[in-house]
Write a protein that holds these residues in place. Structure first.
Motif, PDB file in Angstrom:
ATOM      1  N   LYS A  66       0.840  -1.202   0.000  1.00 45.58           N
ATOM      2  CA  LYS A  66       0.000   0.000   0.000  1.00 45.58           C
ATOM      3  C   LYS A  66       0.878   1.256   0.000  1.00 45.58           C
ATOM      4  CE  LYS A  66      -3.558   2.377   2.657  1.00 45.58           C
ATOM      5  NZ  LYS A  66      -4.317   2.393   3.891  1.00 45.58           N
ATOM      6  N   PHE A  67       1.947   1.243   0.805  1.00 43.56           N
ATOM      7  CA  PHE A  67       2.845   2.382   0.874  1.00 43.56           C
ATOM      8  C   PHE A  67       3.517   2.623  -0.481  1.00 43.56           C
ATOM      9  CE2 PHE A  67       7.091   4.119   1.572  1.00 43.56           C
ATOM     10  CZ  PHE A  67       6.772   5.308   2.205  1.00 43.56           C
ATOM     11  N   VAL A  68       3.996   1.568  -1.117  1.00 46.69           N
ATOM     12  CA  VAL A  68       4.644   1.697  -2.423  1.00 46.69           C
ATOM     13  C   VAL A  68       3.658   2.238  -3.453  1.00 46.69           C
ATOM     14  CG1 VAL A  68       5.651   0.385  -4.320  1.00 46.69           C
ATOM     15  CG2 VAL A  68       6.407  -0.036  -1.993  1.00 46.69           C
ATOM     16  N   LYS A  69       2.432   1.751  -3.406  1.00 50.16           N
ATOM     17  CA  LYS A  69       1.406   2.223  -4.344  1.00 50.16           C
ATOM     18  C   LYS A  69       1.134   3.714  -4.139  1.00 50.16           C
ATOM     19  CE  LYS A  69      -3.310   1.183  -5.786  1.00 50.16           C
ATOM     20  NZ  LYS A  69      -4.492   0.379  -5.508  1.00 50.16           N
ATOM     21  N   GLU A  70       1.049   4.141  -2.869  1.00 49.01           N
ATOM     22  CA  GLU A  70       0.816   5.561  -2.583  1.00 49.01           C
ATOM     23  C   GLU A  70       1.999   6.413  -3.034  1.00 49.01           C
ATOM     24  OE1 GLU A  70       0.024   5.714   1.579  1.00 49.01           O
ATOM     25  OE2 GLU A  70      -2.027   4.972   1.355  1.00 49.01           O
TER      26      GLU A  70
ATOM     27  N   ARG B 155       2.118   9.453  -5.851  1.00 42.43           N
ATOM     28  CA  ARG B 155       2.558  10.804  -5.517  1.00 42.43           C
ATOM     29  C   ARG B 155       3.653  11.317  -6.455  1.00 42.43           C
ATOM     30  NH1 ARG B 155       2.949  12.228   0.608  1.00 42.43           N
ATOM     31  NH2 ARG B 155       0.952  11.470   1.335  1.00 42.43           N
ATOM     32  N   ARG B 156       4.369  10.415  -7.066  1.00 43.68           N
ATOM     33  CA  ARG B 156       5.536  10.787  -7.854  1.00 43.68           C
ATOM     34  C   ARG B 156       5.150  11.754  -8.977  1.00 43.68           C
ATOM     35  NH1 ARG B 156       8.361   5.647  -9.013  1.00 43.68           N
ATOM     36  NH2 ARG B 156       8.671   5.719  -6.789  1.00 43.68           N
ATOM     37  N   GLY B 157       5.804  12.912  -8.998  1.00 43.02           N
ATOM     38  CA  GLY B 157       5.591  13.878 -10.062  1.00 43.02           C
ATOM     39  C   GLY B 157       4.443  14.839  -9.823  1.00 43.02           C
ATOM     40  N   LYS B 158       3.818  14.791  -8.662  1.00 45.97           N
ATOM     41  CA  LYS B 158       2.696  15.688  -8.381  1.00 45.97           C
ATOM     42  C   LYS B 158       3.111  16.736  -7.353  1.00 45.97           C
ATOM     43  CE  LYS B 158      -0.786  12.364  -9.539  1.00 45.97           C
ATOM     44  NZ  LYS B 158      -1.718  11.393  -9.082  1.00 45.97           N
TER      45      LYS B 158
ATOM     46  N   ILE C 170      -1.443  16.620  -3.706  1.00 46.83           N
ATOM     47  CA  ILE C 170      -1.388  15.515  -2.752  1.00 46.83           C
ATOM     48  C   ILE C 170      -2.250  15.822  -1.530  1.00 46.83           C
ATOM     49  CG2 ILE C 170       0.137  14.243  -1.189  1.00 46.83           C
ATOM     50  CD1 ILE C 170       2.347  14.659  -3.315  1.00 46.83           C
ATOM     51  N   LYS C 171      -2.156  17.043  -1.011  1.00 50.28           N
ATOM     52  CA  LYS C 171      -2.936  17.421   0.176  1.00 50.28           C
ATOM     53  C   LYS C 171      -4.427  17.442  -0.138  1.00 50.28           C
ATOM     54  CE  LYS C 171       0.695  20.030   2.443  1.00 50.28           C
ATOM     55  NZ  LYS C 171       1.157  21.348   2.854  1.00 50.28           N
TER      56      LYS C 171
END
Length: 86
Positions: free
Chosen positions: A31-35, A39-42, A47-48
């Motif tokens: 789940k952490f890796v997916k999140e 997030r990458r590139g945003k 994100i918030k």
């Protein structure tokens, strides 16, 4: 090679067996890796904004039902006992 060099083992040569992960740890890591991939590139504002939209109840539905049964079930049983067993 001296006796001191033969006994020396560098940190790169030492292999440590990895501890086995539990199923719960694997799920949370995935789940952490997916999140993190999401997030990458945003930007931080994107994100918030997304994290505010997702609401997760602090208590599970199972415990809400148990709590409701304890509170309202006790009330119902008390009313039944007062009505029928004066």
């Amino acid at each position: 090679m001296s006796i001191w060099e033969s006994e020396y083992i560098s940190n790169s040569e030492v292999t440590h067996p990895e501890a086995a992960q539990t199923l719960e740890q694997r799920k949370r890591n995935a789940k952490f890796v997916k999140e993190q991939d999401a997030r990458r590139g945003k930007s931080e504002t994107d994100i918030k904004k997304r994290s505010k939209e997702q609401f997760k109840s602090p208590i599970s539905p199972f415990w809400l039902i148990i709590l409701g049964f304890v509170v309202f079930g006790g009330l119902i049983f008390e009313l039944i006992s007062r009505i029928f067993f004066r």
